[in-house]
Design a protein around this motif. Sequence first.
Motif, PDB file in Angstrom:
ATOM      1  N   PRO A 149       0.826  -1.216   0.000  1.00 41.05           N
ATOM      2  CA  PRO A 149       0.000   0.000   0.000  1.00 41.05           C
ATOM      3  C   PRO A 149       0.866   1.275   0.000  1.00 41.05           C
ATOM      4  O   PRO A 149       0.521   2.250  -0.662  1.00 41.05           O
ATOM      5  N   GLY A 150       1.979   1.229   0.705  1.00 38.48           N
ATOM      6  CA  GLY A 150       2.877   2.398   0.736  1.00 38.48           C
ATOM      7  C   GLY A 150       3.442   2.689  -0.644  1.00 38.48           C
ATOM      8  O   GLY A 150       3.536   3.851  -1.067  1.00 38.48           O
ATOM      9  N   GLU A 151       3.817   1.629  -1.356  1.00 40.03           N
ATOM     10  CA  GLU A 151       4.339   1.820  -2.717  1.00 40.03           C
ATOM     11  C   GLU A 151       3.257   2.389  -3.631  1.00 40.03           C
ATOM     12  O   GLU A 151       3.534   3.249  -4.477  1.00 40.03           O
ATOM     13  N   ALA A 152       2.024   1.911  -3.450  1.00 37.35           N
ATOM     14  CA  ALA A 152       0.911   2.423  -4.269  1.00 37.35           C
ATOM     15  C   ALA A 152       0.734   3.918  -4.033  1.00 37.35           C
ATOM     16  O   ALA A 152       0.589   4.697  -4.981  1.00 37.35           O
ATOM     17  N   LEU A 153       0.772   4.323  -2.771  1.00 36.56           N
ATOM     18  CA  LEU A 153       0.624   5.746  -2.445  1.00 36.56           C
ATOM     19  C   LEU A 153       1.723   6.562  -3.104  1.00 36.56           C
ATOM     20  O   LEU A 153       1.486   7.630  -3.677  1.00 36.56           O
ATOM     21  N   SER A 154       2.937   6.034  -3.048  1.00 41.94           N
ATOM     22  CA  SER A 154       4.044   6.826  -3.582  1.00 41.94           C
ATOM     23  C   SER A 154       4.025   6.884  -5.110  1.00 41.94           C
ATOM     24  O   SER A 154       4.387   7.896  -5.704  1.00 41.94           O
ATOM     25  N   ALA A 155       3.527   5.819  -5.775  1.00 43.04           N
ATOM     26  CA  ALA A 155       3.396   5.856  -7.241  1.00 43.04           C
ATOM     27  C   ALA A 155       2.370   6.917  -7.656  1.00 43.04           C
ATOM     28  O   ALA A 155       2.579   7.664  -8.614  1.00 43.04           O
ATOM     29  N   VAL A 156       1.259   6.981  -6.917  1.00 38.89           N
ATOM     30  CA  VAL A 156       0.213   7.960  -7.226  1.00 38.89           C
ATOM     31  C   VAL A 156       0.756   9.371  -7.030  1.00 38.89           C
ATOM     32  O   VAL A 156       0.592  10.262  -7.877  1.00 38.89           O
ATOM     33  N   GLU A 157       1.471   9.537  -5.922  1.00 41.09           N
ATOM     34  CA  GLU A 157       1.994  10.866  -5.602  1.00 41.09           C
ATOM     35  C   GLU A 157       3.038  11.312  -6.628  1.00 41.09           C
ATOM     36  O   GLU A 157       3.096  12.489  -7.005  1.00 41.09           O
ATOM     37  N   MET A 158       3.837  10.364  -7.117  1.00 48.78           N
ATOM     38  CA  MET A 158       4.941  10.666  -8.038  1.00 48.78           C
ATOM     39  C   MET A 158       4.483  11.433  -9.280  1.00 48.78           C
ATOM     40  O   MET A 158       5.183  12.278  -9.810  1.00 48.78           O
ATOM     41  N   ILE A 159       3.277  11.111  -9.776  1.00 49.04           N
ATOM     42  CA  ILE A 159       2.805  11.784 -10.997  1.00 49.04           C
ATOM     43  C   ILE A 159       1.476  12.520 -10.749  1.00 49.04           C
ATOM     44  O   ILE A 159       0.771  12.855 -11.698  1.00 49.04           O
ATOM     45  N   ALA A 160       1.159  12.755  -9.479  1.00 45.91           N
ATOM     46  CA  ALA A 160      -0.134  13.372  -9.132  1.00 45.91           C
ATOM     47  C   ALA A 160      -1.236  12.692  -9.944  1.00 45.91           C
ATOM     48  O   ALA A 160      -1.993  13.344 -10.675  1.00 45.91           O
ATOM     49  N   ALA A 161      -1.289  11.366  -9.828  1.00 47.37           N
ATOM     50  CA  ALA A 161      -2.162  10.565 -10.695  1.00 47.37           C
ATOM     51  C   ALA A 161      -3.640  10.736 -10.348  1.00 47.37           C
ATOM     52  O   ALA A 161      -4.007  10.964  -9.200  1.00 47.37           O
ATOM     53  N   ASP A 162      -4.479  10.590 -11.373  1.00 45.71           N
ATOM     54  CA  ASP A 162      -5.929  10.624 -11.197  1.00 45.71           C
ATOM     55  C   ASP A 162      -6.466   9.236 -10.880  1.00 45.71           C
ATOM     56  O   ASP A 162      -7.628   9.085 -10.501  1.00 45.71           O
ATOM     57  N   GLY A 163      -5.642   8.225 -11.110  1.00 49.82           N
ATOM     58  CA  GLY A 163      -6.054   6.848 -10.854  1.00 49.82           C
ATOM     59  C   GLY A 163      -4.814   5.974 -10.814  1.00 49.82           C
ATOM     60  O   GLY A 163      -3.715   6.414 -11.168  1.00 49.82           O
ATOM     61  N   LEU A 164      -5.000   4.735 -10.364  1.00 45.25           N
ATOM     62  CA  LEU A 164      -3.854   3.811 -10.258  1.00 45.25           C
ATOM     63  C   LEU A 164      -4.190   2.514 -10.974  1.00 45.25           C
ATOM     64  O   LEU A 164      -5.231   1.905 -10.720  1.00 45.25           O
ATOM     65  N   GLN A 165      -3.317   2.103 -11.883  1.00 43.71           N
ATOM     66  CA  GLN A 165      -3.448   0.776 -12.495  1.00 43.71           C
ATOM     67  C   GLN A 165      -2.609  -0.202 -11.692  1.00 43.71           C
ATOM     68  O   GLN A 165      -1.433   0.052 -11.436  1.00 43.71           O
ATOM     69  N   LEU A 166      -3.221  -1.344 -11.337  1.00 43.36           N
ATOM     70  CA  LEU A 166      -2.455  -2.432 -10.717  1.00 43.36           C
ATOM     71  C   LEU A 166      -2.449  -3.564 -11.727  1.00 43.36           C
ATOM     72  O   LEU A 166      -3.515  -4.063 -12.104  1.00 43.36           O
ATOM     73  N   HIS A 167      -1.252  -3.958 -12.198  1.00 42.01           N
ATOM     74  CA  HIS A 167      -1.262  -4.990 -13.235  1.00 42.01           C
ATOM     75  C   HIS A 167      -1.100  -6.394 -12.676  1.00 42.01           C
ATOM     76  O   HIS A 167      -0.391  -6.628 -11.711  1.00 42.01           O
ATOM     77  N   LEU A 168      -1.819  -7.321 -13.331  1.00 39.73           N
ATOM     78  CA  LEU A 168      -1.693  -8.761 -13.084  1.00 39.73           C
ATOM     79  C   LEU A 168      -1.025  -9.336 -14.332  1.00 39.73           C
ATOM     80  O   LEU A 168      -1.529  -9.146 -15.435  1.00 39.73           O
ATOM     81  N   ASN A 169       0.101  -9.991 -14.160  1.00 38.23           N
ATOM     82  CA  ASN A 169       0.848 -10.495 -15.331  1.00 38.23           C
ATOM     83  C   ASN A 169       1.529 -11.827 -15.007  1.00 38.23           C
ATOM     84  O   ASN A 169       2.710 -12.024 -15.299  1.00 38.23           O
ATOM     85  N   VAL A 170       0.741 -12.744 -14.426  1.00 38.79           N
ATOM     86  CA  VAL A 170       1.320 -14.014 -13.968  1.00 38.79           C
ATOM     87  C   VAL A 170       2.044 -14.777 -15.088  1.00 38.79           C
ATOM     88  O   VAL A 170       3.173 -15.237 -14.879  1.00 38.79           O
ATOM     89  N   PRO A 171       1.438 -14.909 -16.299  1.00 39.58           N
ATOM     90  CA  PRO A 171       2.159 -15.654 -17.343  1.00 39.58           C
ATOM     91  C   PRO A 171       3.531 -15.043 -17.635  1.00 39.58           C
ATOM     92  O   PRO A 171       4.517 -15.767 -17.801  1.00 39.58           O
ATOM     93  N   GLN A 172       3.576 -13.724 -17.675  1.00 40.49           N
ATOM     94  CA  GLN A 172       4.853 -13.058 -17.963  1.00 40.49           C
ATOM     95  C   GLN A 172       5.867 -13.319 -16.846  1.00 40.49           C
ATOM     96  O   GLN A 172       7.030 -13.623 -17.098  1.00 40.49           O
ATOM     97  N   GLU A 173       5.416 -13.239 -15.607  1.00 41.33           N
ATOM     98  CA  GLU A 173       6.322 -13.469 -14.473  1.00 41.33           C
ATOM     99  C   GLU A 173       6.912 -14.879 -14.505  1.00 41.33           C
ATOM    100  O   GLU A 173       8.102 -15.071 -14.274  1.00 41.33           O
ATOM    101  N   ILE A 174       6.052 -15.855 -14.828  1.00 42.86           N
ATOM    102  CA  ILE A 174       6.585 -17.218 -14.748  1.00 42.86           C
ATOM    103  C   ILE A 174       7.456 -17.587 -15.944  1.00 42.86           C
ATOM    104  O   ILE A 174       8.215 -18.540 -15.884  1.00 42.86           O
ATOM    105  N   ILE A 175       7.350 -16.839 -17.021  1.00 40.82           N
ATOM    106  CA  ILE A 175       8.287 -17.080 -18.131  1.00 40.82           C
ATOM    107  C   ILE A 175       9.642 -16.463 -17.799  1.00 40.82           C
ATOM    108  O   ILE A 175      10.683 -17.006 -18.142  1.00 40.82           O
ATOM    109  N   MET A 176       9.606 -15.301 -17.132  1.00 43.58           N
ATOM    110  CA  MET A 176      10.863 -14.606 -16.836  1.00 43.58           C
ATOM    111  C   MET A 176      11.639 -15.381 -15.780  1.00 43.58           C
ATOM    112  O   MET A 176      11.099 -15.655 -14.698  1.00 43.58           O
ATOM    113  N   PRO A 177      12.894 -15.713 -16.056  1.00 39.80           N
ATOM    114  CA  PRO A 177      13.683 -16.439 -15.058  1.00 39.80           C
ATOM    115  C   PRO A 177      13.756 -15.656 -13.734  1.00 39.80           C
ATOM    116  O   PRO A 177      13.744 -16.246 -12.662  1.00 39.80           O
ATOM    117  N   GLU A 178      13.771 -14.331 -13.836  1.00 35.10           N
ATOM    118  CA  GLU A 178      13.884 -13.505 -12.637  1.00 35.10           C
ATOM    119  C   GLU A 178      12.517 -13.076 -12.102  1.00 35.10           C
ATOM    120  O   GLU A 178      12.419 -12.272 -11.177  1.00 35.10           O
TER     121      GLU A 178
END
Length: 362
Positions: A149-178
Amino acid sequence: PGEVLGNVFRHYFIKTGEWLLGRQKRKLEHLKLALELSDGVYPSGFSDIFPVHMSAPELNYSDVDTSCLYMGKRLAAPLMINAITGGHPETAWINRELAAAAGQAGIAMAVGSQKAALNDYSVRETFSVAREVNSDGLLLANLGACCTPGEALSAVEMIAADGLQLHLNVPQEIIMPEGDRNFKGVLANISTIINTVSVPVIVKEVGFGMSRETVLALHAAGVRNIDVGGRGGTDFVAIELSRTNKKCFDMEGWGIPTAVSLLEGLSLGLEIDFVASGGLRSSLDMARALAAGAAMTAMAGPFLKSLVEGGAGELEKSIRYLIQGLRKIMLLTGSANIRELSRKPIVITGPTAEWLERRGVS
Ligand code: FNR
């Protein structure tokens, strides 16, 4: 174009791996490969959706209004430049040009994942530049759905955002070795973030689509804005396989086509505003999604290509053409405004209709 590309990837070509941090290097590789690779071979399904032609629309083209209200701001059209980049010094100009074009055209824009800037202050400017050149426009922050939640707050604050996208990308994560491997607790985390930040939260996929089971689970977690981010456009399986030089194609074609995903989600009749994205490539695709009931449409790959290959002028032109085209289709369906378009009949055919039927969606 070669020169622009050369400029973007100067450090990449000269210093690959020598000094770039893993995540920063990945940012540039994603950009490079998204530009090099064409859309995946799997269709978005939008060509199965037909808004119905009206020969006598009783409308004056000049009265057709493409504007919409989204997240409290008036936009020229329900169109968004979806999350692409930031986090490496060489990406700042891309966010600057995308945000300036979005501001001038009156459409929305999301920055790419701000994870890199949470601990490294030196790259914050690659995101905040978007707000500097687009002071009043609708800008969305972006982080993975497992952020704190703290990171979310700071991302919003960083660009004075009107909204926040939270991405779900499980297939991409599991393909990436890291990539991440543990996704436990993600729904509860999303709930906490929705209750923490003061702006609306959109949960989005990145090209694999969302099933109605996922939409139901997200709704139960308190989510009211979903970007289905379906299969049919930018293909992160191909990008990751190419990036890691892997020949293993066991995930090729994974995911749900965007049209199916959107229609499955809408069929639930829940109070959710849907963003249609993933392989939308034309005004007609936008109209198909809006007529089906999407509140917003978004594209990432095409805008990135317009900008990097053709410059800011080309990007501006592609946004203008998309909105003009939408207006023409609205006239052809007898829709004076976006609300009317969303109530027009559509016919669903082909593999999309078959998929929906087999899943019992009516
Ligand atoms: C993306 N996308 C993305 N999404 C996200 O939520 N956070 C991110 O950091 C990124 N990064 C990113 C980089 C590049 C180079 C591209 C092309 C895309 C995914 C994007 O927002 C979108 O969901 C998909 O690209 C599908 O849309 P298109 O490209 O088919 O219109």
